[in-house]
Design a protein around this motif. Sequence first.
Motif, PDB file in Angstrom:
ATOM      1  N   ASP A 109       0.828  -1.202   0.000  1.00  0.00           N
ATOM      2  CA  ASP A 109       0.000   0.000   0.000  1.00  0.00           C
ATOM      3  C   ASP A 109       0.868   1.261   0.000  1.00  0.00           C
ATOM      4  O   ASP A 109       0.645   2.182  -0.798  1.00  0.00           O
ATOM      5  N   LEU A 110       1.869   1.309   0.861  1.00  0.00           N
ATOM      6  CA  LEU A 110       2.707   2.494   0.984  1.00  0.00           C
ATOM      7  C   LEU A 110       3.563   2.732  -0.259  1.00  0.00           C
ATOM      8  O   LEU A 110       3.906   3.881  -0.574  1.00  0.00           O
ATOM      9  N   GLN A 111       3.890   1.650  -0.957  1.00  0.00           N
ATOM     10  CA  GLN A 111       4.727   1.764  -2.154  1.00  0.00           C
ATOM     11  C   GLN A 111       3.896   1.900  -3.438  1.00  0.00           C
ATOM     12  O   GLN A 111       4.445   1.913  -4.540  1.00  0.00           O
ATOM     13  N   PHE A 112       2.559   1.962  -3.303  1.00  0.00           N
ATOM     14  CA  PHE A 112       1.657   2.173  -4.441  1.00  0.00           C
ATOM     15  C   PHE A 112       1.811   1.105  -5.525  1.00  0.00           C
ATOM     16  O   PHE A 112       1.792   1.404  -6.721  1.00  0.00           O
ATOM     17  N   THR A 129       5.411   9.617  -4.957  1.00  0.00           N
ATOM     18  CA  THR A 129       6.402   9.327  -3.924  1.00  0.00           C
ATOM     19  C   THR A 129       5.861   8.344  -2.894  1.00  0.00           C
ATOM     20  O   THR A 129       4.828   8.614  -2.258  1.00  0.00           O
ATOM     21  N   PRO A 130       6.519   7.195  -2.718  1.00  0.00           N
ATOM     22  CA  PRO A 130       6.074   6.242  -1.691  1.00  0.00           C
ATOM     23  C   PRO A 130       6.126   6.854  -0.299  1.00  0.00           C
ATOM     24  O   PRO A 130       6.910   7.773  -0.023  1.00  0.00           O
ATOM     25  N   LYS A 131       5.283   6.324   0.578  1.00  0.00           N
ATOM     26  CA  LYS A 131       5.241   6.794   1.965  1.00  0.00           C
ATOM     27  C   LYS A 131       6.193   5.962   2.825  1.00  0.00           C
ATOM     28  O   LYS A 131       6.602   4.860   2.447  1.00  0.00           O
ATOM     29  N   LEU A 132       6.530   6.487   3.999  1.00  0.00           N
ATOM     30  CA  LEU A 132       7.454   5.810   4.905  1.00  0.00           C
ATOM     31  C   LEU A 132       6.708   5.085   6.023  1.00  0.00           C
ATOM     32  O   LEU A 132       5.729   5.601   6.575  1.00  0.00           O
ATOM     33  N   LEU A 133       7.205   3.908   6.363  1.00  0.00           N
ATOM     34  CA  LEU A 133       6.629   3.158   7.471  1.00  0.00           C
ATOM     35  C   LEU A 133       6.682   3.942   8.771  1.00  0.00           C
ATOM     36  O   LEU A 133       5.753   3.885   9.582  1.00  0.00           O
ATOM     37  N   ARG A 134       7.765   4.657   8.979  1.00  0.00           N
ATOM     38  CA  ARG A 134       7.956   5.333  10.275  1.00  0.00           C
ATOM     39  C   ARG A 134       6.932   6.433  10.526  1.00  0.00           C
ATOM     40  O   ARG A 134       6.818   6.913  11.651  1.00  0.00           O
ATOM     41  N   ASN A 135       6.195   6.804   9.509  1.00  0.00           N
ATOM     42  CA  ASN A 135       5.177   7.842   9.678  1.00  0.00           C
ATOM     43  C   ASN A 135       3.775   7.253   9.883  1.00  0.00           C
ATOM     44  O   ASN A 135       2.795   8.003   9.898  1.00  0.00           O
ATOM     45  N   GLN A 136       3.685   5.933  10.033  1.00  0.00           N
ATOM     46  CA  GLN A 136       2.384   5.278  10.108  1.00  0.00           C
ATOM     47  C   GLN A 136       2.013   4.922  11.547  1.00  0.00           C
ATOM     48  O   GLN A 136       2.877   4.681  12.391  1.00  0.00           O
TER      49      GLN A 136
END
Length: 310
Positions: A109-112, A129-136
């Motif tokens: 999901d985060l990497q689309f 831009t993919p999202k970061l795990l650390r922000n979840q």
Amino acid sequence: MNIINILIVSPMFKELQPLIEKGHIQKNFRFLPEEGMTSEDLDWADALVCFNLKSNVDYSQVKWVHSLGAGVDRFLYGKSWNENVLLTRTVCSFGQRIAEYCLSYILKDLQFHDQFHVAQHQKNWHPVTPKLLRNQKVMIYGTGEIGQQSAKMFSALGVEVYGVSLSGKNKDYFKEVMTVESHFPRLSEMDYIINTLPLTEQTANIFTEKIFDRLSNAGFINVGRGATVDEGALLDALNQKHVRFAVLDVFSQEPLPKENSLWEHPNVHITPHISAVTTPDEGVACFIETLKNIDESKQLGNKVDVEKGY
């Protein structure tokens, strides 16, 4: 407890037999498929080792029942249990398997992945831009061994992990553990919800609109038990965008009937109850260790609390 005769009933009994016999255990064994088991076999047995018997079995006929799976709702939920019969469950790599299963879908999901897959077929070069795990933020329902293993993996990757349990007792790797009654105000903050709850009288149908309506476009992953989720409420939440997508590995009825509308929903991902499987090697290893501990009157770490249902 004196265990002499052990009945192994499983679809994979042919795989289990050589592994158990290799251990040279001084017991009497019978290895059978479920359809081959008779009342005479149960009368003979001191212990029954099985996974998911479909027939109506009187478990009070034996001294010990060992589940080849982690869950024991098939033995306890909606049934009475003779407290004189010991019930144990398999403990092996379930926690790691489930943690990796959940991580794979969250990273997807985060990497689309789906978005880029569609773009590839359209030959459309559209960077996102993919999202970061650390922000979840992730909320895990169930803080036992499986939930805690998932929390350990996610927290090590920088995820903010919250837990929900019946007791609300703090556990390692969770930023905070809340009770079912107290966790509602935090739901709108969560990016992902993971259900690892067993099926008990307290958890049956726990996921209703009361929870789903408080989510804000979150991902929902169910690796616990299907009967903990109101499927109609989940579908409504998906259609109303309270839930962005659902990953479902377990269902109230398995196999999932072909006419079930979950199959065709574009934001539902279905897997056939494979997030945590018992391999023959692991199942036998746990069984042999449990038998050894029973013979030596040692404490059993995998003993089921039949009052709690897990």
